[in-house]
Design an enzyme around this catalytic site. Structure first.
Site, PDB file in Angstrom:
ATOM      1  N   GLY A 122       0.820  -1.216   0.000  1.00 26.54           N
ATOM      2  CA  GLY A 122       0.000   0.000   0.000  1.00 26.54           C
ATOM      3  C   GLY A 122       0.850   1.260   0.000  1.00 26.54           C
ATOM      4  N   ILE A 192      15.911  -7.671  22.897  1.00 27.11           N
ATOM      5  CA  ILE A 192      16.038  -8.845  22.021  1.00 27.11           C
ATOM      6  C   ILE A 192      17.278  -9.646  22.396  1.00 27.11           C
ATOM      7  CG2 ILE A 192      16.429  -9.615  19.637  1.00 27.11           C
ATOM      8  CD1 ILE A 192      14.663  -7.369  18.678  1.00 27.11           C
ATOM      9  N   LEU A 194      18.772  -9.963  25.239  1.00 23.80           N
ATOM     10  CA  LEU A 194      18.613 -10.723  26.485  1.00 23.80           C
ATOM     11  C   LEU A 194      17.667 -11.912  26.282  1.00 23.80           C
ATOM     12  CD1 LEU A 194      18.483  -7.781  29.025  1.00 23.80           C
ATOM     13  CD2 LEU A 194      20.365  -9.380  28.636  1.00 23.80           C
ATOM     14  N   GLU A 195      16.605 -11.695  25.500  1.00 22.08           N
ATOM     15  CA  GLU A 195      15.663 -12.801  25.301  1.00 22.08           C
ATOM     16  C   GLU A 195      16.280 -13.908  24.434  1.00 22.08           C
ATOM     17  OE1 GLU A 195      11.438 -10.390  25.880  1.00 22.08           O
ATOM     18  OE2 GLU A 195      11.810 -11.340  23.961  1.00 22.08           O
ATOM     19  N   MET A 325       8.514   0.731  21.020  1.00 22.24           N
ATOM     20  CA  MET A 325       8.189  -0.237  19.966  1.00 22.24           C
ATOM     21  C   MET A 325       7.663  -1.503  20.625  1.00 22.24           C
ATOM     22  SD  MET A 325      11.184   0.250  17.202  1.00 22.24           S
ATOM     23  CE  MET A 325      11.113   1.548  15.984  1.00 22.24           C
ATOM     24  N   LEU A 326       6.393  -1.481  20.957  1.00 22.13           N
ATOM     25  CA  LEU A 326       5.769  -2.607  21.653  1.00 22.13           C
ATOM     26  C   LEU A 326       4.440  -2.939  20.994  1.00 22.13           C
ATOM     27  CD1 LEU A 326       6.411  -1.461  25.333  1.00 22.13           C
ATOM     28  CD2 LEU A 326       7.569  -3.312  24.116  1.00 22.13           C
ATOM     29  N   HIS A 451      -3.794 -15.763  48.662  1.00 20.40           N
ATOM     30  CA  HIS A 451      -2.608 -16.429  49.200  1.00 20.40           C
ATOM     31  C   HIS A 451      -2.675 -17.919  48.852  1.00 20.40           C
ATOM     32  CE1 HIS A 451       0.604 -17.517  51.923  1.00 20.40           C
ATOM     33  NE2 HIS A 451      -0.167 -18.464  52.421  1.00 20.40           N
TER      34      HIS A 451
HETATM   35  P1  FAD Z   1       4.553  -4.609  12.610  1.00 27.39           P
HETATM   36  O1  FAD Z   1       4.210  -5.709  13.517  1.00 27.39           O
HETATM   37  O2  FAD Z   1       5.962  -4.489  12.151  1.00 27.39           O
HETATM   38  O3  FAD Z   1       3.586  -4.737  11.364  1.00 27.39           O
HETATM   39  C1  FAD Z   1       3.676  -3.892  10.274  1.00 27.39           C
HETATM   40  C2  FAD Z   1       3.057  -4.591   9.098  1.00 27.39           C
HETATM   41  O4  FAD Z   1       2.909  -3.660   8.042  1.00 27.39           O
HETATM   42  C3  FAD Z   1       3.910  -5.727   8.550  1.00 27.39           C
HETATM   43  O5  FAD Z   1       3.143  -6.882   8.426  1.00 27.39           O
HETATM   44  C4  FAD Z   1       4.383  -5.210   7.187  1.00 27.39           C
HETATM   45  O6  FAD Z   1       4.538  -6.246   6.225  1.00 27.39           O
HETATM   46  C5  FAD Z   1       3.231  -4.301   6.827  1.00 27.39           C
HETATM   47  N1  FAD Z   1       3.589  -3.280   5.862  1.00 27.39           N
HETATM   48  C6  FAD Z   1       4.598  -2.373   5.936  1.00 27.39           C
HETATM   49  N2  FAD Z   1       4.569  -1.557   4.876  1.00 27.39           N
HETATM   50  C7  FAD Z   1       3.530  -1.954   4.104  1.00 27.39           C
HETATM   51  C8  FAD Z   1       3.005  -1.511   2.880  1.00 27.39           C
HETATM   52  N3  FAD Z   1       3.527  -0.469   2.237  1.00 27.39           N
HETATM   53  N4  FAD Z   1       1.927  -2.156   2.376  1.00 27.39           N
HETATM   54  C9  FAD Z   1       1.383  -3.214   3.019  1.00 27.39           C
HETATM   55  N5  FAD Z   1       1.835  -3.679   4.199  1.00 27.39           N
HETATM   56  C10 FAD Z   1       2.900  -3.056   4.736  1.00 27.39           C
HETATM   57  N6  FAD Z   1       6.723  -6.399  21.495  1.00 27.39           N
HETATM   58  C11 FAD Z   1       6.030  -6.683  22.603  1.00 27.39           C
HETATM   59  O7  FAD Z   1       5.162  -5.897  22.998  1.00 27.39           O
HETATM   60  N7  FAD Z   1       6.245  -7.833  23.307  1.00 27.39           N
HETATM   61  C12 FAD Z   1       7.178  -8.724  22.920  1.00 27.39           C
HETATM   62  O8  FAD Z   1       7.355  -9.750  23.571  1.00 27.39           O
HETATM   63  C13 FAD Z   1       7.929  -8.454  21.764  1.00 27.39           C
HETATM   64  N8  FAD Z   1       8.856  -9.325  21.336  1.00 27.39           N
HETATM   65  C14 FAD Z   1       9.540  -9.059  20.181  1.00 27.39           C
HETATM   66  C15 FAD Z   1      10.509  -9.964  19.779  1.00 27.39           C
HETATM   67  C16 FAD Z   1      11.235  -9.738  18.631  1.00 27.39           C
HETATM   68  C17 FAD Z   1      12.277 -10.724  18.188  1.00 27.39           C
HETATM   69  C18 FAD Z   1      10.968  -8.570  17.856  1.00 27.39           C
HETATM   70  C19 FAD Z   1      11.711  -8.326  16.580  1.00 27.39           C
HETATM   71  C20 FAD Z   1      10.011  -7.665  18.251  1.00 27.39           C
HETATM   72  C21 FAD Z   1       9.288  -7.893  19.435  1.00 27.39           C
HETATM   73  N9  FAD Z   1       8.345  -6.996  19.907  1.00 27.39           N
HETATM   74  C22 FAD Z   1       7.658  -7.263  21.050  1.00 27.39           C
HETATM   75  C23 FAD Z   1       8.037  -5.751  19.186  1.00 27.39           C
HETATM   76  C24 FAD Z   1       6.746  -5.919  18.370  1.00 27.39           C
HETATM   77  O9  FAD Z   1       6.895  -6.995  17.480  1.00 27.39           O
HETATM   78  C25 FAD Z   1       6.432  -4.644  17.627  1.00 27.39           C
HETATM   79  O10 FAD Z   1       6.409  -3.554  18.529  1.00 27.39           O
HETATM   80  C26 FAD Z   1       5.079  -4.745  16.951  1.00 27.39           C
HETATM   81  O11 FAD Z   1       5.044  -5.804  16.037  1.00 27.39           O
HETATM   82  C27 FAD Z   1       4.741  -3.435  16.230  1.00 27.39           C
HETATM   83  O12 FAD Z   1       3.499  -3.551  15.616  1.00 27.39           O
HETATM   84  P2  FAD Z   1       3.130  -2.713  14.307  1.00 27.39           P
HETATM   85  O13 FAD Z   1       1.766  -3.136  13.927  1.00 27.39           O
HETATM   86  O14 FAD Z   1       3.407  -1.295  14.538  1.00 27.39           O
HETATM   87  O15 FAD Z   1       4.185  -3.182  13.212  1.00 27.39           O
HETATM   88  P1  NAD Z   2      16.998  -2.254  22.274  1.00 29.50           P
HETATM   89  O1  NAD Z   2      16.951  -0.814  22.023  1.00 29.50           O
HETATM   90  O2  NAD Z   2      16.169  -2.840  23.341  1.00 29.50           O
HETATM   91  O3  NAD Z   2      18.489  -2.699  22.589  1.00 29.50           O
HETATM   92  C1  NAD Z   2      19.545  -2.450  21.719  1.00 29.50           C
HETATM   93  C2  NAD Z   2      20.818  -2.425  22.525  1.00 29.50           C
HETATM   94  O4  NAD Z   2      21.894  -2.406  21.620  1.00 29.50           O
HETATM   95  C3  NAD Z   2      20.939  -1.185  23.398  1.00 29.50           C
HETATM   96  O5  NAD Z   2      21.249  -1.568  24.712  1.00 29.50           O
HETATM   97  C4  NAD Z   2      22.052  -0.389  22.725  1.00 29.50           C
HETATM   98  O6  NAD Z   2      22.823   0.341  23.645  1.00 29.50           O
HETATM   99  C5  NAD Z   2      22.849  -1.494  22.100  1.00 29.50           C
HETATM  100  N1  NAD Z   2      23.640  -1.062  20.947  1.00 29.50           N
HETATM  101  C6  NAD Z   2      23.293  -0.200  19.970  1.00 29.50           C
HETATM  102  N2  NAD Z   2      24.288  -0.084  19.071  1.00 29.50           N
HETATM  103  C7  NAD Z   2      25.291  -0.890  19.502  1.00 29.50           C
HETATM  104  C8  NAD Z   2      26.569  -1.208  19.005  1.00 29.50           C
HETATM  105  N3  NAD Z   2      27.041  -0.652  17.883  1.00 29.50           N
HETATM  106  N4  NAD Z   2      27.336  -2.091  19.697  1.00 29.50           N
HETATM  107  C9  NAD Z   2      26.865  -2.650  20.850  1.00 29.50           C
HETATM  108  N5  NAD Z   2      25.661  -2.369  21.358  1.00 29.50           N
HETATM  109  C10 NAD Z   2      24.878  -1.516  20.698  1.00 29.50           C
HETATM  110  O7  NAD Z   2      16.702  -2.922  20.854  1.00 29.50           O
HETATM  111  P2  NAD Z   2      16.459  -4.436  20.467  1.00 29.50           P
HETATM  112  O8  NAD Z   2      16.858  -5.352  21.567  1.00 29.50           O
HETATM  113  O9  NAD Z   2      17.061  -4.595  19.125  1.00 29.50           O
HETATM  114  O10 NAD Z   2      14.901  -4.485  20.316  1.00 29.50           O
HETATM  115  C11 NAD Z   2      14.223  -3.581  19.435  1.00 29.50           C
HETATM  116  C12 NAD Z   2      12.889  -3.229  19.971  1.00 29.50           C
HETATM  117  O11 NAD Z   2      11.999  -4.329  19.840  1.00 29.50           O
HETATM  118  C13 NAD Z   2      12.907  -2.920  21.461  1.00 29.50           C
HETATM  119  O12 NAD Z   2      13.160  -1.562  21.670  1.00 29.50           O
HETATM  120  C14 NAD Z   2      11.549  -3.282  21.916  1.00 29.50           C
HETATM  121  O13 NAD Z   2      10.728  -2.154  21.796  1.00 29.50           O
HETATM  122  C15 NAD Z   2      11.094  -4.333  20.905  1.00 29.50           C
HETATM  123  N6  NAD Z   2      11.090  -5.654  21.583  1.00 29.50           N
HETATM  124  C16 NAD Z   2      10.316  -5.823  22.673  1.00 29.50           C
HETATM  125  C17 NAD Z   2      10.323  -7.040  23.328  1.00 29.50           C
HETATM  126  C18 NAD Z   2       9.480  -7.218  24.539  1.00 29.50           C
HETATM  127  O14 NAD Z   2       8.587  -6.407  24.758  1.00 29.50           O
HETATM  128  N7  NAD Z   2       9.682  -8.261  25.343  1.00 29.50           N
HETATM  129  C19 NAD Z   2      11.122  -8.073  22.885  1.00 29.50           C
HETATM  130  C20 NAD Z   2      11.918  -7.848  21.784  1.00 29.50           C
HETATM  131  C21 NAD Z   2      11.893  -6.630  21.124  1.00 29.50           C
END
Ligand code: FAD
Ligand code: NAD
Length: 479
Positions: A122, A192, A194-195, A325-326, A451
């Site tokens: 889109g 990411i 740490l997980e 970014m959650l 409890h």
């Molecule tokens: P997205 O989930 O990125 O979705 C965007 C969608 O838009 C995608 O499907 C993409 O294909 C589509 N799109 C983009 N451009 C276009 C276009 N031009 N036309 C059509 N479609 C398009 N967050 C948590 O809260 N808890 C967690 O435990 C957690 N764990 C994570 C673990 C990992 C490894 C990662 C990478 C992220 C994690 N996150 C977690 C972060 C979470 O995934 C994102 O914050 C969340 O997905 C954001 O939602 P969104 O809808 O904004 O974007």
């Molecule tokens: P993050 O921002 O959590 O952590 C990135 C880390 O990389 C920071 O501590 C930063 O200081 C470090 N860093 C940056 N540049 C570096 C470099 N050149 N060398 C060494 N360290 C460097 O980002 P992320 O772990 O990639 O996750 C991205 C986002 O995805 C998060 O901010 C979070 O919003 C979302 N996420 C959420 C969950 C969850 O809610 N459980 C899980 C996974 C991801």
């Protein structure tokens, strides 16, 4: 002539699909455009969260945690499990099944709620016009009264560590390892790192994390962050702080990483390297040049508190706009925006968004931490309670960690809750509700908790704010 819609949502991640469902539920004729091609070569819904984020990572975290429990902890409870081993391929297949079920579930929810799913890429052409280009390159233009951009984010890449398939990977690649690497490097000790570092550490990798910052988890209350760091170190995660990566070289099946720390130049060799240094908005091409939707210097779509962009009738939500970014933040913005489009009053409380890191134990927080509250000049009082003193934690074999409440010294209002402990991610909902309802610490202290539960630690922490915790020697004088 293409259909006209009340609302077109671009992106079907947790922001977009929730916005689309809510809009349809409110009686708006809604379409959701998605381009993500899944493992079966077809468009799938669910975005980063369902396909390569929250859900697959949690499937691996849960499986690897159960493996550790069976291998190391069952014996304490009298369970003789014999030789325990992990079939990584089977663990991955289970993860893929969960992803498939959930992404398919979104398509089902679209049908049930009357959302029209449009496959393709889109682009906002102008106010009220979205062009969708399908997989064959055919473009169709749709009209809509309102447009919601929910395009999400992608991993940040850094020049010193270019990706190399299967060897130097981002978080998506790290969810696909088919065997446990012996030496795993992780760049970035953030959420990411740490997980996913925990997953592979539990399965036997020697994990080294290179983190550029000197502080560990600076957004978390210092007491909780320090305890978390100690616990993860005990589990075997080697977290090197103040380590700045300067370069890497792929040598056959290995990767050599160069970095500098307080001691000077260093070098380490790994069998796999995960680069997880943050994510950036994925906004390239989602808005036509000159359409009038402004981006900031980092590529985020600029929005106001209610997610309105600079182009009237166009909203943007989730990872592609400011804020954390959650997934749940994206979804709540989706609901708010759908409500506004339907003519309802809606707003979000950005101060009450919980964060959880799904390590073991989990780290969860909401609101202010003690150090940030003090830096803002707010006088605070705090109460903390260690899980070591919780009967349920002992029964659960989960006595590590603590719950901490930060309250305003004058008004007693809860300003923040930070927890490290088993199920902290579930318990933090209490902090969210306390912030939403403007509770005092005393409100929590006067609440009856079941409890034995892990949540009793929150109750005790609230009591401890005035030095009245029951199951702990209080340091503060009782009034
Ligand atoms: P997205 O989930 O990125 O979705 C965007 C969608 O838009 C995608 O499907 C993409 O294909 C589509 N799109 C983009 N451009 C276009 C276009 N031009 N036309 C059509 N479609 C398009 N967050 C948590 O809260 N808890 C967690 O435990 C957690 N764990 C994570 C673990 C990992 C490894 C990662 C990478 C992220 C994690 N996150 C977690 C972060 C979470 O995934 C994102 O914050 C969340 O997905 C954001 O939602 P969104 O809808 O904004 O974007
Ligand atoms: P993050 O921002 O959590 O952590 C990135 C880390 O990389 C920071 O501590 C930063 O200081 C470090 N860093 C940056 N540049 C570096 C470099 N050149 N060398 C060494 N360290 C460097 O980002 P992320 O772990 O990639 O996750 C991205 C986002 O995805 C998060 O901010 C979070 O919003 C979302 N996420 C959420 C969950 C969850 O809610 N459980 C899980 C996974 C991801």
């Amino acid at each position: 002539m293409a259909d006209k819609f009340d609302v077109i949502v671009i992106g079907a991640g947790p922001g977009g699909y929730v916005a689309a469902i809510r809009a349809a539920q409110l009686g708006l004729k809604t379409a959701c455009v998605e381009k993500w091609i899944g493992k079966e070569g077809k468009v799938v819904h669910g975005g980063t969260c369902l396909n390569v984020g929250c859900i697959p990572s949690k499937a691996l975290l849960e499986a690897s945690h159960k493996f550790v429990e069976a291998k190391h902890d069952f014996d304490d409870m009298g369970i003789q499990a014999g030789d325990v081993s992990m079939d990584v391929k089977k663990m991955m297949a289970r993860k893929d099944t969960i992803v498939k079920n959930l992404t398919g579930g979104i398509s089902g929810l679209f049908k049930a709620n009357g959302v029209t799913a449009i496959d393709g890429t889109g682009k906002v052409l102008s106010k009220g016009q979205v062009e969708v280009t399908d997989q064959d390159g055919k473009a169709t233009t749709y009209d809509a009264d309102s447009i919601v951009i929910a395009a999400g984010s992608v991993p940040v890449e850094i020049p010193p560590t270019p990706l190399k398939e299967g060897l130097v990977v981002d978080s998506t690649g790290a969810l696909e390892f088919q065997e446990t690497p012996k030496r795993l490097g992780v760049i970035g000790a953030g959420v990411i790192g740490l997980e996913l570092g925990s997953v592979w550490n539990r399965l036997g990798s020697e994990v080294t994390m290179l983190e550029a910052m000197d502080d560990f988890l600076p957004m978390v209350d210092t007491a909780i962050a320090k305890e978390t760091q100690k616990l993860l170190k005990k589990q075997g995660l080697d977290i090197k702080l103040g380590a700045r990566v300067t370069g890497s070289e792929v040598k056959g099946e290995e990767v050599v990483v160069k970095y500098t720390d307080a001691k000077g130049e260093q070098e380490m060799t790994f069998d796999k390297l995960i680069v997880c240094v943050g994510r950036k908005p994925y906004t390239k091409g989602v808005v036509a040049d000159g359409a009038g939707v402004e981006l900031d210097e980092r590529g985020f779509i600029q929005v106001d508190d209610q997610c309105r962009t600079s182009l009237p009738g166009v909203f943007a939500i989730g990872d592609c706009v400011r804020g954390q970014m959650l997934a749940h933040k994206a979804s709540e913005e989706g609901i708010m925006v759908a409500d506004i489009i339907a003519g309802h009053k809606a707003e979000m409380n950005y101060d009450a968004i919980p964060c959880v890191i799904y390590t073991f134990p989990e780290v969860a927080w909401v609101g202010l931490n003690e150090q940030d509250a003090k830096a803002k000049g707010i006088e605070v009082k705090t109460g903390a309670f260690p899980f070591a003193a919780s009967g349920r934690a002992m029964a659960n074999n989960a006595t590590e960690g603590q719950a901490k409440i930060i309250a305003d010294a004058e008004t007693d209002r809860v300003l923040g809750m930070h927890i490290v402990g088993q199920h902290a991610g579930e318990m933090i909902a209490q902090g969210v509700i306390a912030l939403e309802f403007g509770s005092s610490a005393e409100d929590l202290a006067l609440t009856c908790y079941a409890h034995p539960t892990m949540s009793e630690a929150v109750h005790e922490a609230a009591l401890a704010v005035e030095g009245h915790a029951i199951h702990m020697a209080n340091r503060k004088k009782k009034k």
